[in-house]
Design a protein around this motif. Structure first.
Motif, short mmCIF file in Angstrom:
data_model
loop_
_atom_site.label_atom_id
_atom_site.label_comp_id
_atom_site.label_asym_id
_atom_site.label_seq_id
_atom_site.Cartn_x
_atom_site.Cartn_y
_atom_site.Cartn_z
N GLY A 161 0.73 -1.18 -0.04
CA GLY A 161 -0.01 0.03 0.06
C GLY A 161 0.84 1.24 0.07
N ARG A 162 2.16 1.20 -0.71
CA ARG A 162 2.87 2.57 -0.66
C ARG A 162 3.82 2.34 -1.82
N LYS A 163 4.33 3.63 -2.15
CA LYS A 163 5.33 3.67 -3.35
C LYS A 163 6.50 3.18 -2.80
N LEU A 164 7.15 2.66 -3.51
CA LEU A 164 8.80 1.94 -3.11
C LEU A 164 9.85 2.41 -3.78
N ALA A 165 9.50 2.87 -5.08
CA ALA A 165 10.66 3.09 -5.94
C ALA A 165 11.80 3.67 -5.28
N ARG A 166 11.56 4.99 -4.66
CA ARG A 166 12.70 5.57 -3.97
C ARG A 166 13.23 4.94 -2.78
N CYS A 167 12.66 3.88 -2.08
CA CYS A 167 13.08 3.39 -0.89
C CYS A 167 14.55 2.65 -1.03
N THR A 168 14.97 2.38 -0.07
CA THR A 168 16.32 1.76 -0.08
C THR A 168 16.06 0.15 0.31
N CYS A 169 16.75 -0.57 -0.46
CA CYS A 169 16.53 -1.83 -0.21
C CYS A 169 17.81 -2.63 -0.02
N THR A 170 17.94 -3.39 0.97
CA THR A 170 19.28 -4.12 1.57
C THR A 170 18.89 -5.66 1.64
N GLU A 171 19.83 -6.32 0.84
CA GLU A 171 19.66 -7.89 1.07
C GLU A 171 20.17 -8.25 2.42
N VAL A 172 19.57 -9.04 3.39
CA VAL A 172 20.32 -9.19 4.75
C VAL A 172 21.53 -9.90 4.78
N TRP A 173 21.53 -11.20 4.00
CA TRP A 173 22.59 -12.13 4.18
C TRP A 173 23.97 -11.18 3.81
N SER A 174 23.83 -10.62 2.67
CA SER A 174 25.30 -10.23 2.24
C SER A 174 25.50 -8.61 2.38
N ARG A 175 24.36 -7.91 2.95
CA ARG A 175 24.22 -6.48 3.27
C ARG A 175 24.61 -5.83 1.97
N ASN A 176 24.23 -6.15 0.83
CA ASN A 176 24.42 -5.56 -0.57
C ASN A 176 23.16 -4.69 -0.73
N ARG A 177 23.21 -3.62 -1.10
CA ARG A 177 22.37 -2.66 -1.81
C ARG A 177 21.49 -3.00 -2.96
N TRP A 178 20.49 -2.88 -3.19
CA TRP A 178 19.77 -3.38 -4.30
C TRP A 178 18.55 -1.89 -4.57
N SER A 179 18.71 -1.47 -5.97
CA SER A 179 18.04 -0.53 -6.37
C SER A 179 16.69 -0.96 -6.87
N LEU A 180 15.67 -0.38 -6.32
CA LEU A 180 13.95 -0.56 -6.99
C LEU A 180 13.58 0.24 -7.88
N MET A 181 14.82 1.14 -8.37
CA MET A 181 14.39 2.04 -9.43
C MET A 181 14.12 1.30 -10.83
N LYS A 182 14.68 0.05 -10.81
CA LYS A 182 14.51 -0.62 -12.34
C LYS A 182 13.33 -1.57 -12.31
N GLY A 183 12.42 -1.43 -11.12
CA GLY A 183 11.12 -2.21 -11.05
C GLY A 183 11.04 -3.32 -10.44
N GLY A 184 12.17 -3.97 -10.05
CA GLY A 184 11.93 -5.16 -9.20
C GLY A 184 13.03 -5.45 -8.76
N ILE A 185 12.87 -6.72 -7.89
CA ILE A 185 14.09 -7.56 -7.28
C ILE A 185 14.17 -8.94 -8.21
N SER A 186 15.17 -8.97 -8.52
CA SER A 186 15.62 -10.19 -9.41
C SER A 186 16.82 -10.73 -9.20
N ALA A 187 16.98 -12.03 -8.62
CA ALA A 187 18.14 -12.84 -8.29
C ALA A 187 18.18 -14.27 -8.41
N VAL A 188 19.29 -14.79 -8.84
CA VAL A 188 19.37 -16.17 -8.87
C VAL A 188 19.54 -16.92 -7.28
N VAL A 189 18.54 -17.58 -6.94
CA VAL A 189 18.69 -18.17 -5.67
C VAL A 189 19.14 -19.86 -5.94
#
Length: 632
Positions: free
Chosen positions: A592-620
């Motif tokens: 229920g909110r806009k997220l594109a300008r929010c910060t996103c961090t992957e917890v295990w690696s502590r790497n930052r992910w940009s949400l400006m590209k429209g999504g989270i995509s990763a090989v698991v």
């Protein structure tokens, strides 16, 4: 039949109305968040002794208590003597007092020899700063019934007397309803009798006097469903001045519908079969957790605050085997990726966290996992926890032949025909209908309706005589029957389960030697349902491949933290690595909110992910997971 059904529904309604009325007293909010602790079962089976328990308790106080793990629980058969011939299915090795109540085995728990029971151990646990729990079997022990012990009236301190006579164990024990997976051990109590309630009151009064804070009550839920006894125990615990957390099990065949009238009477309740260290056991928990989240059962009102669907213990670290007469002797069979994925689901689904490994061998990597601050925060301080269904995934590698391996040593008898599996569920389940008499001596279940073919039939047999040699002859009993395999020597269809049935096989009844027991008694209703006389659950039929297709190979969960942060977990259940994608637009619809300008961090690696590209995509990786924290 319709009249009988109306009476049954009326009685059920009265049970729940009486059980929920209470006395109006405000109950202490002990379970405002899911309980955490350590349980001896996964590492010691039933043979733990006082020294080993206190060793684990001291480590728990030093290492786990600061992270909210506050219950140290001695699991089952603490009253059973270790001797030649003793074991889970044995008879005659249990310690009990003059009133037929289990008492700690004096050889294993010597501090209780002076009559204090578990009080000396509980005092030591309390002095360390945390709480003490024990496992109980529902009802009264077979030893007590055979000895016909008197029943203590806690109001007078003497034997219970009503209507001018003294009541004893044989008056209250329901011999036709012994615990299905421990028939030589325990049986249900007739709670309609004042003497039955008096026995239960004396039992739980004793545990409170011993300083018990947590009770894990077994053989009362799931396929051993006994609603009257659940309500009776819950009401007795409300009467006692010392608050006790109530956990019930087993969780076989439990659905949100079955839990509907139970949650307010307990603090936590098992919703799966036993979870051992096999990926085949872990995987079904994703379907179960999704169902209970969708039904808004996570944190529903409970006995001492809220009630929590329990996904079972965490079988990490140094373990034993199910039902073994042996202590910890091996490491977990789960890979670290699988352990991490399990911990992620338990946290996102807000399951109680009960560690099962021997704490004397707790390694740093396992310790860091079960005390990870983000996972523990999610487990206690999030809301709107649910599976997120708007994901895309595709395989990124070939299947790993070693993935999904199952641990040997747990044979499972599955009633299987043409890819279909007979299971158990609530009678409102649509897969519970469709049974019919194809002949005088056969009950069948059709599927593949277009071809009109009948795929599964079971032979109908007359009830065996009771344990007293009496053949049942009432009109009601004549409508019931045993069900036997056709052209096999497998025995009769058994509506309960063995004690070692794991989550991967928790909804499949077995054939076992025919006997007079309610777990093998069935009735075919006019609306095509096959009802178990033991639990009131119905036989169901589903495809054995259900839930194993490509669309379920990847999962995602979301939760919202107490400061508005958003957690997203993506999980790969496949035996090959998968590329998993979560669209920001779909995620925005859920939170229920806009997220594109929010910060996103992957917890295990502590790497930052940009949400400006429209999504989270990763090989698991196979059976692996990734956890993201989004701050806005």
């Amino acid at each position: 039949m319709a009249g009988m059904l109306c009476v049954a529904l009326l009685l059920t309604s009265l049970i729940w109305t009486a059980g929920s009325a209470g006395d109006g007293r405000r109950q202490q909010q002990l379970t405002a968040v899911p309980p955490r602790g350590w349980n001896s079962y996964d590492s010691f089976s039933w043979i733990i002794d006082e020294a080993a328990f206190l060793d684990n308790a001291r480590i728990m106080a030093n290492r786990l208590l600061p992270h909210g793990y506050q219950y140290a629980v001695i699991d089952f058969l603490w009253y059973r003597r270790i001797a030649a011939g003793s074991g889970v299915g044995a008879y005659g090795f249990d310690s009990m007092d003059q009133w037929g109540r289990p008492y700690p085995d004096p050889q294993r728990f010597p501090s209780g020899r002076g009559g204090g029971g578990f009080r000396p151990i509980a005092d030591k646990v309390h002095a360390m700063g945390f709480k003490f729990g024990i496992h109980l079997m529902n009802g009264i022990s077979t030893q007590a019934v055979n000895a016909n012990t008197p029943i203590l009236d806690v109001r007078t301190g003497k034997a219970y007397v009503e209507n001018g006579r003294q009541w004893r164990a044989r008056d209250i024990g329901l011999t036709h309803r012994t615990c299905a997976w421990m028939p030589k051990g325990f049986m249900s109590v007739n709670t309609d009798l004042g003497a039955g309630r008096a026995f239960l009151r004396s039992l739980y009064r004793q545990y409170v006097d011993w300083g018990v804070d947590f009770i894990k009550l077994d053989c009362i839920f799931g396929t051993d469903y006994s609603p009257k006894e659940i309500v009776a125990v819950s009401e007795i615990l409300k009467e006692l001045e010392r608050p006790v957390v109530l956990s019930i099990s087993p969780g076989t065949a439990v659905t949100p519908a079955l839990a509907e009238n139970i949650t307010q009477h307990v603090d936590m309740y098992r919703v799966t079969g036993d979870d051992w260290d096999s990926w085949k056991d872990v995987r079904p928990h994703f379907d179960v957790a999704r169902s209970f989240a969708a039904a808004n059962k996570i944190g529903a009102p409970g006995l001492r605050g809220r009630s929590w669907p329990d996904l079972d213990m965490l079988p990490f670290g140094w373990l034993t085997d199910a039902g073994a007469n042996q202590g910890p002797h091996r490491t977990t069979s789960l890979t670290f990726d699988e352990q991490t994925t399990q911990m992620v689901l338990w946290s996102m689904a807000k399951s109680p966290l009960m560690y099962g490994g021997d704490l004397r061998h707790l390694d740093d990597r396992t310790f860091n996992l079960i005390t990870h601050p983000t996972l523990l925060k999610i487990n206690h301080h999030t809301r709107n926890n649910m599976e997120f269904g708007y994901i895309h995934s595709e395989r990124a590698s070939k299947p790993d032949e070693q993935s999904g391996r199952s641990k040997s040593g747990y044979p499972v008898d599955v009633t299987n025909n043409g890819g279909m599996v007979v299971g158990l569920g609530t009678c409102s389940d649509k897969s519970a209908s469709g049974w019919h008499s194809s002949s005088e001596d056969r009950i069948c279940r059709s599927h593949g309706i277009q071809n009109g073919n009948t795929s599964f039939c079971i032979s109908k047999a007359k009830l065996l005589p009771t344990s007293d040699g009496v053949t049942l002859s009432s009109e009601e009993d004549q409508a019931k029957f045993h069900l036997a395999g056709i052209d096999t020597d497998d025995g009769c269809l058994d509506a309960s389960v063995s004690p070692w049935r794991t989550s991967s096989a928790s909804q499949t009844p077995m054939f076992s030697a025919c006997e007079w027991h309610a777990k093998q008694v069935w009735e075919l209703t006019e609306n095509g349902q096959l009802v178990s006389s033991y639990s009131g659950l119905c036989a169901t039929m589903r495809s054995s491949k259900e839930g194993e297709n490509e669309t379920t190979a990847a999962r995602a969960w979301t939760a919202i933290g107490d400061k508005g942060e958003i957690y997203v977990a993506i999980v790969n259940l496949d035996s090959a690595s998968r590329k998993i994608t979560v669209s920001v637009r779909d995620l925005e619809k859920v939170v229920g909110r806009k997220l594109a300008r929010c910060t996103c961090t992957e917890v295990w690696s502590r790497n930052r992910w940009s949400l400006m590209k429209g999504g989270i995509s990763a090989v698991v990786a196979s059976h692996g997971s990734m956890l993201f924290e989004i701050q806005c």
